[in-house]
Design a protein around this motif. Sequence first.
Motif, mmCIF file in Angstrom:
data_model
loop_
_atom_site.group_PDB
_atom_site.id
_atom_site.type_symbol
_atom_site.label_atom_id
_atom_site.label_comp_id
_atom_site.label_asym_id
_atom_site.label_seq_id
_atom_site.Cartn_x
_atom_site.Cartn_y
_atom_site.Cartn_z
ATOM 1 N N UNK A 1 0.825 -1.206 0.000
ATOM 2 C CA UNK A 1 0.000 0.000 0.000
ATOM 3 C C UNK A 1 0.868 1.268 0.000
ATOM 4 N N UNK A 2 2.138 1.106 -0.347
ATOM 5 C CA UNK A 2 3.057 2.245 -0.452
ATOM 6 C C UNK A 2 3.285 2.938 0.888
ATOM 7 N N UNK A 3 3.305 2.168 1.952
ATOM 8 C CA UNK A 3 3.566 2.724 3.276
ATOM 9 C C UNK A 3 4.931 3.413 3.350
ATOM 10 N N UNK A 4 5.946 2.795 2.755
ATOM 11 C CA UNK A 4 7.265 3.421 2.668
ATOM 12 C C UNK A 4 8.226 3.081 3.782
ATOM 13 N N UNK B 1 4.916 1.443 -5.802
ATOM 14 C CA UNK B 1 5.253 0.223 -5.051
ATOM 15 C C UNK B 1 6.730 0.242 -4.716
ATOM 16 N N UNK B 2 7.090 -0.468 -3.625
ATOM 17 C CA UNK B 2 8.481 -0.618 -3.229
ATOM 18 C C UNK B 2 9.079 -1.791 -4.007
ATOM 19 N N UNK C 1 9.629 -6.869 9.199
ATOM 20 C CA UNK C 1 9.007 -6.496 10.472
ATOM 21 C C UNK C 1 8.195 -5.207 10.373
ATOM 22 N N UNK C 2 8.659 -4.244 9.573
ATOM 23 C CA UNK C 2 7.994 -2.931 9.589
ATOM 24 C C UNK C 2 6.845 -2.813 8.590
ATOM 25 N N UNK C 3 6.779 -3.646 7.605
ATOM 26 C CA UNK C 3 5.689 -3.496 6.624
ATOM 27 C C UNK C 3 4.343 -3.755 7.300
ATOM 28 N N UNK C 4 3.440 -2.771 7.274
ATOM 29 C CA UNK C 4 2.179 -2.909 8.011
ATOM 30 C C UNK C 4 1.218 -3.926 7.400
ATOM 31 N N UNK C 5 1.448 -4.306 6.151
ATOM 32 C CA UNK C 5 0.521 -5.244 5.492
ATOM 33 C C UNK C 5 1.208 -6.568 5.135
ATOM 34 N N UNK C 6 2.424 -6.786 5.670
ATOM 35 C CA UNK C 6 3.150 -8.042 5.429
ATOM 36 C C UNK C 6 3.277 -8.368 3.943
ATOM 37 N N UNK C 7 3.711 -7.362 3.197
ATOM 38 C CA UNK C 7 3.864 -7.555 1.754
ATOM 39 C C UNK C 7 5.225 -8.116 1.371
ATOM 40 N N UNK C 8 6.164 -8.216 2.341
ATOM 41 C CA UNK C 8 7.550 -8.558 2.011
ATOM 42 C C UNK C 8 7.935 -9.897 2.628
#
Length: 103
Positions: A46-49, A74-75, A91-98
């Motif tokens: 979601x492009x949180x960054x 997108x990252x 750990x930091x991605x809020x939507x567990x995209x990685x």
Amino acid sequence: AIDPEFEDNREVVEQHDGHDVWGPVEEPETLGIHGTHVAVDFDICIADGACLEDCPVDVFEWVDTPDHPESEIKADPAHEDQCIDCMLCVDVCPVDAIDVDPG
Ligand code: SF4
Ligand code: F3S
Ligand code: ZN
């Protein structure tokens, strides 16, 4: 969340900037997973960054993904070969995209 078994459950359908893209891909709504060692599910991002800000070795770069339903950037794991497996991005991605696979 990204499927940690994506390498078994998906096929590489194209290359982007030197890394694999795991399908299905049907632009602009379905973009697949970019990267293998450092994998980002573009359909979840979601492009949180936070990953770009926190990665100590600058693995990620923004790419434009116009008309994607979750976010229009997108990252991209453009420098996945530089990854030192610190797992911060996971750990930091809020939507567990990685997913990072230190194998
Ligand atoms: Fe960067 Fe660490 Fe994520 Fe590798 S695991 S991409 S070094 S934040
Ligand atoms: Fe996207 Fe998660 Fe990074 S939402 S921008 S992969 S922190
Ligand atoms: Zn890419």
